[in-house]
Design a protein around this motif. Structure first.
Motif, short mmCIF file in Angstrom:
data_model
loop_
_atom_site.label_atom_id
_atom_site.label_comp_id
_atom_site.label_asym_id
_atom_site.label_seq_id
_atom_site.Cartn_x
_atom_site.Cartn_y
_atom_site.Cartn_z
N HIS A 283 28.78 -5.73 32.01
CA HIS A 283 30.13 -6.69 32.17
C HIS A 283 31.00 -6.80 31.12
O HIS A 283 32.11 -7.35 30.94
N CYS A 284 30.57 -6.17 29.79
CA CYS A 284 31.36 -5.97 28.83
C CYS A 284 32.30 -5.10 28.85
O CYS A 284 32.18 -3.92 29.64
N PRO A 285 33.48 -4.49 28.27
CA PRO A 285 34.32 -3.86 28.37
C PRO A 285 33.70 -2.48 27.92
O PRO A 285 33.06 -2.45 26.85
N VAL A 286 34.22 -1.26 28.70
CA VAL A 286 33.69 0.04 28.15
C VAL A 286 35.08 1.01 28.03
O VAL A 286 35.95 1.13 28.90
N LEU A 287 34.78 1.62 26.81
CA LEU A 287 35.93 2.35 26.43
C LEU A 287 35.42 3.77 26.57
O LEU A 287 34.29 4.33 26.11
N VAL A 288 36.05 4.58 27.58
CA VAL A 288 35.46 6.08 27.86
C VAL A 288 36.62 7.04 27.04
O VAL A 288 37.69 6.87 27.58
N VAL A 289 35.85 7.82 26.42
CA VAL A 289 36.91 8.76 25.60
C VAL A 289 36.51 10.16 25.71
O VAL A 289 35.60 10.41 26.65
N MET A 290 37.48 11.01 25.84
CA MET A 290 37.58 12.47 26.13
C MET A 290 36.88 13.35 25.04
O MET A 290 36.32 12.60 24.02
N GLN A 291 37.00 14.58 25.04
CA GLN A 291 36.55 15.38 24.00
C GLN A 291 37.08 15.00 22.62
O GLN A 291 36.58 15.49 21.66
N GLU A 292 38.40 14.80 22.59
CA GLU A 292 38.91 14.38 21.48
C GLU A 292 39.44 12.78 21.21
O GLU A 292 39.89 12.42 22.40
N PHE A 293 39.68 12.30 20.25
CA PHE A 293 40.09 11.18 20.05
C PHE A 293 41.24 10.71 19.09
O PHE A 293 41.15 11.38 18.04
#
Length: 283
Positions: free
Chosen positions: A150-160
Motif C-alpha cells: 500500500h506504500c508508493p512503489v517507484l519502478v526504475v529501468m536500467q538507467e536512472f
C-alpha cells in the motif's frame, strides 16, 4: 522515521535502483535502506524413509542435497553482502548520509509486507536477475509487490536520471486523485514540469476534474499542462510520454475490478512492460 527502501538484486538495474534511492532520500529527507532478500529454496521432504525401497541411496542423496543447499545459501549470502557493500559505496559517493543495509532470508514480497509500516517509498527495478536480458520483461516479484503493498512503489529501468518532466495518468478515480495529492503534497517532485493526462473512452466526460487537477497543481507552483487523449489508455499514455519526452509517470495501480482486468487487460501491467521511463505507482 520511515525509510526509502531500495530493493537490490544481482541484475544490471541494481545501480539505477540505488541511484533512485539516493535521489528520493535526499528529496524527502528520509533515511535510505538498501535491502537484499535471499529467496527460500525448496528441498525434498525429509520424512521417515524407513521401509521404502532404496532407503540408503535416498538417505545419502538427501544428505548431499542438504550440503549442497547449505553451500548455495552461503554463496548467496556472501554475494548479497558484496552487492550491498558495493551499493553502499555508490550511495555514499552520490551523497547519501543516513544510510543502512539489510539482508534477510525469505520472499521479497513477504519481507516488504512485514517492513511496510516502516517504508515511505519502495524502489524496485523492472527486471530482476531472471529477466535481466529481456528488454520488456517484468520481474517475477514486481507485479505481485505492486498488487500487495500500500506504500508508493517507484519502478526504475536500467538507467536512472533525476526526473524534471513528469506526467500523471489521471482518470478522476480515487486512486488517481491519491496520485495527484501525492505529487502536490510531497517534496519529491516539487517544482517539476507536470502534465496531467486523461486517456480512454470516458476521458472527455471528466473535463471538469482535469481542470480542477491542473488548477490544484498550479497553486502549488507546478508548471502544469492538462490534456485529454483519444484511444486506448495504455497506448495513448505511452505515445504521449515519448512525444513529450516525459521522464517519470505517476499512476494509480489496478483501478478496475479483477473480472474486468481479466477481460480487457490491465493498463498498469501494460505500462510496466512497455514504458521506457520510471513509474511511480500507488494503490
Amino acid at each position: 522515521m520511515k525509510t526509502i527502501t531500495a530493493c537490490l538484486d544481482g541484475s544490471t538495474g541494481a545501480k539505477a535502483v540505488c541511484e533512485a534511492g539516493v535521489w528520493a532520500s535526499q528529496k524527502l529527507d528520509a533515511p535510505l535502506q538498501l535491502l537484499h532478500v535471499l529467496e527460500k529454496e525448496s528441498l525434498p521432504p525429509s520424512g521417515d524413509l524407513s521401509g521404502t525401497i532404496g532407503f540408503g541411496s535416498r538417505q545419502r542423496l538427501l544428505e548431499q542435497l542438504v550440503k549442497l543447499e547449505a553451500e548455495k545459501s552461503r554463496i548467496g549470502r556472501e554475494h548479497g553482502e558484496a552487492l550491498l557493500n558495493e551499493a553502499k559505496t555508490l550511495a555514499r559517493q552520490s551523497g547519501a548520509t543516513d544510510l543502512s543495509t539489510l539482508q534477510l532470508h525469505g520472499s521479497l514480497v513477504e519481507t516488504l509486507t512485514d517492513l511496510e509500516s516502516h517504508i515511505r517509498l519502495a524502489i524496485m527495478g523492472r527486471q530482476g536477475e531472471l529477466h535481466d536480458s529481456a528488454h520488456h520483461a517484468i520481474g517475477s516479484h514486481l507485479e505481485h509487490a505492486i498488487r500487495t503493498l500500500h506504500c508508493p512503489v517507484l519502478v526504475v529501468m536500467q538507467e536512472f536520471r533525476v526526473p524534471l518532466r513528469l506526467m500523471i495518468a489521471f482518470d478522476a478515480s480515487p486512486t488517481s486523485r491519491k496520485a495527484l495529492d501525492l505529487v502536490i503534497g510531497s517534496p519529491l517532485l516539487a517544482g517539476s514540469e507536470c502534465h496531467v493526462v486523461m486517456a480512454g473512452k470516458a476521458a472527455s466526460t471528466h473535463a471538469p476534474h482535469l481542470e480542477a487537477a491542473t488548477r490544484d497543481l498550479k497553486e502549488k507552483g507546478f508548471r502544469t499542462t492538462g490534456t485529454v487523449l483519444d484511444g486506448t489508455a495504455a497506448e495513448a499514455l505511452q505515445s504521449y510520454a515519448e512525444t513529450h519526452r516525459m521522464e517519470l509517470m505517476v499512476m494509480g495501480a489496478y483501478g478496475h475490478k479483477p473480472i474486468r482486468r481479466f477481460l480487457v487487460g490491465s493498463t498498469t501491467t501494460r505500462m510496466l512492460a512497455e514504458t521506457s521511463i520510471p513509474l511511480l505507482i500507488l494503490r
